[in-house]
Design an enzyme around this catalytic site. Structure first.
Site, PDB file in Angstrom:
ATOM      1  N   TYR A  58       0.930  -0.793  -0.171  1.00  0.00           N
ATOM      2  CA  TYR A  58      -0.162   0.149   0.192  1.00  0.00           C
ATOM      3  C   TYR A  58       0.815   1.533  -0.185  1.00  0.00           C
ATOM      4  O   TYR A  58       1.622   1.869   1.188  1.00  0.00           O
ATOM      5  CB  TYR A  58      -1.251  -0.310   0.826  1.00  0.00           C
ATOM      6  N   TYR A  62     -17.840  33.102  44.213  1.00  0.00           N
ATOM      7  CA  TYR A  62     -16.758  31.810  43.972  1.00  0.00           C
ATOM      8  C   TYR A  62     -15.666  32.483  43.015  1.00  0.00           C
ATOM      9  O   TYR A  62     -14.720  31.084  42.816  1.00  0.00           O
ATOM     10  CB  TYR A  62     -17.756  30.640  42.960  1.00  0.00           C
ATOM     11  N   ARG A 119     -13.042  33.219  45.486  1.00  0.00           N
ATOM     12  CA  ARG A 119     -13.218  31.640  46.586  1.00  0.00           C
ATOM     13  C   ARG A 119     -12.758  30.810  45.914  1.00  0.00           C
ATOM     14  O   ARG A 119     -11.946  29.838  46.672  1.00  0.00           O
ATOM     15  CB  ARG A 119     -14.596  31.367  47.069  1.00  0.00           C
ATOM     16  N   PHE A 168      -1.484   7.209  11.430  1.00  0.00           N
ATOM     17  CA  PHE A 168      -1.614   8.796  10.972  1.00  0.00           C
ATOM     18  C   PHE A 168      -3.121   9.440  11.972  1.00  0.00           C
ATOM     19  O   PHE A 168      -3.195  10.897  11.698  1.00  0.00           O
ATOM     20  CB  PHE A 168      -2.269   8.592   9.851  1.00  0.00           C
TER      21      PHE A 168
END
Length: 500
Positions: free
Chosen positions: A56, A280, A283, A329
């Site tokens: 291939y 928040y 904190r 790949f």
């Protein structure tokens, strides 16, 4: 004396990449790498001379054309045709810094001796790198599956004297640069085009570039967050190590320790507080910033493995006398990691924008929109809009690319990673994060002036003094676009200092 980095089988880390780039080191192949490349090429030539079986990509067509056998006299043309036909990129040009990392990573991957390329092909890629001859590559075109085919085709075109490069300050035909350097185009041998085009170097280069900056932005988020905490007259108890050792996520512990260190010696943090808790966004900085740090650490591990891997196909194993077609790949590990990194960076921007919002809200003795005479002056009202817009865009961009797949190559490539899209989105998120943090720094530095005559820590005051040299206090309305741009430039200059 000019420094060089020798490409070898030793582990390449992000820190080494940073060192190569920041010190402008030249590349050279180690003797070990030269031997590995030449042995592999000799093995492949011998194999092709004695074997007429289809292998291939070496003597067959590509993708769904894998069953079409190619005659020996056409193997060189096959590889050249592959590079030209796959150069289908479009969109914006890839930043030069990322192209340079792509060259480095492609050279590294080919040096292991499992790809079958000629030594002169790798040497020419090194010549490109060392002479800052940077191929023009485009951001769109890769599915992140058969490797980054289109981007790597554009990376490879100049080897053939085709395509364009950025050299000597401008974009120009590669053929002219080769002529100027007295270099002949490379004549690709069997498999070489496939070795050049198969691979994950587009995704890997983007990820490496983003990670190197992301680590610094994580630091900036802590610094700027600490300045905002001071400006908001916040409390230091949430950073007590006792809290974090009973929920010992590494990033959480590091963030809490770092912010306490930034605040050491501050009069503002030590003054008596009128409130019991902070929102928040102040904190929970250890928990939120820390989770993003842990995300960055995880993604670093994925990319460290990838940039030390062979990711083309097929792979040649001389000792086992075998050529194997597989799927190294495929960008799935990178696609997932880049999507995760995108979320982590977007969250740093999201919590930063919330701190900016709190600072302009007229709370805790701060004037509305952080300016005297609000009403006549809009002050810092609209930079928060800008930060909110960018934070919202980041949330949209952080939608994972890796959950998508579109069939290609007549069904042969029926699952793709979309890792290239994950990479380009992640870069945009990182650039957006820089802008959001720059806007928070503008607001925090403005707000802290309303705490005077109290002083913050020596570290924070020194940082702010440097910043104030670039962006002065806002007494009355002015065009804040320029302040945002100067704030971004300040962070960039500070980033260079961190590199050194």
């Amino acid at each position: 004396m000019e420094q060089s980095h020798y490409i070898s089988s030793e582990v390449l880390s992000l820190e080494v990449i940073q060192e190569i780039i920041s010190q402008n080191k030249k590349l050279a192949l180690s003797d070990e790498a030269k031997v590995a490349i030449e042995k592999c090429r000799t093995y492949l030539d011998t194999k092709m001379a004695s074997n007429d079986e289809p292998i291939y990509g070496i003597n067959t067509g590509f993708g769904s054309l894998c069953n079409v056998k190619i005659s020996s006299e056409n193997l060189s043309q096959l590889q050249e045709n592959l590079v030209k036909s796959h150069a289908c990129g479009t969109g914006e040009a890839v930043p030069h810094e990322i192209v340079k990392i792509m060259l480095l990573l492609k050279i590294q991957s080919l040096s292991y001796g499992h790809s079958g390329v000629q030594l002169q092909t790798v040497d020419r890629l090194i010549d490109f790198y060392n002479n800052d001859i940077l191929p023009i590559i485009y951001t769109q075109g890769s599915l992140g599956a058969s490797g980054d085919l289109a981007p790597l085709a554009h990376l490879s075109l100049p080897l053939l004297g085709e395509g364009e490069v950025y050299y000597d300050g401008f974009r120009q035909p590669a053929s002219k640069v080769l002529e100027k350097m007295n270099w002949k185009p490379i004549i690709l041998q069997s498999k070489e085009g496939l070795a050049l085009l198969n691979g994950t170097q587009f995704m890997s280069a983007y990820g490496s570039y983003i990670l190197l900056k992301a680590m610094k932005f994580s630091y900036f988020a802590d610094v700027i967050g600490a300045i905002s905490l001071e400006a908001f007259d916040g409390r230091k108890e949430p950073f007590n190590p006792l809290i974090h050792y009973i929920r010992p996520h590494k990033g959480q512990i590091v963030t809490a320790e770092r912010i306490l260190e930034f605040l050491e010696g501050s009069q503002i943090i030590e003054q008596e507080k009128q409130h019991v808790q902070d929102p928040y966004s102040f904190r929970c900085m250890p928990q939120v910033h820390g989770a993003s740090k842990d995300t960055i650490d995880y993604v670093k591990k994925v990319f460290k493995t990838e940039i030390n891997s062979v990711t083309d196909n097929p792979n040649i194993f001389i000792e086992s006398d075998i050529i194997v077609s597989g799927g190294n790949f495929h960008g799935q590990p990178l696609a997932l990691a880049l999507d995760f990194l995108s979320i982590g960076l977007a969250e740093l921007g999201s919590i930063s924008e919330r701190r900016t919002y709190q600072l302009i809200s007229g709370l805790r003795g701060l004037p509305a929109f952080l300016v005297d005479n609000p009403g006549l002056n809009s002050g810092f009202m609209i930079p928060q809009y800008t930060a909110a817009s960018i934070a919202s865009q980041n949330k949209q961009l952080a939608t994972p690319a890796s959950i998508d797949s579109i069939v290609s190559s007549n069904g042969q490539e029926d699952h793709v990673s979309m890792g290239a899209n994950a990479a380009t989105k992640c870069l945009k998120i990182m650039e957006n994060l820089e802008r959001i943090l720059a806007i928070e720094l503008m607001n925090a530095s403005q707000a802290i002036e309303f705490r005077r005559p109290l002083q913050s820590s020596e570290f924070i005051e020194t940082f702010l003094k440097s910043y104030r040299d670039e962006v002065p206090f806002v007494k009355e309305d002015r065009i804040l676009h320029y302040d945002i741009e100067k704030s971004i430039a300040f962070l960039n200059s500070f980033m260079v200092e961190l590199d050194n």
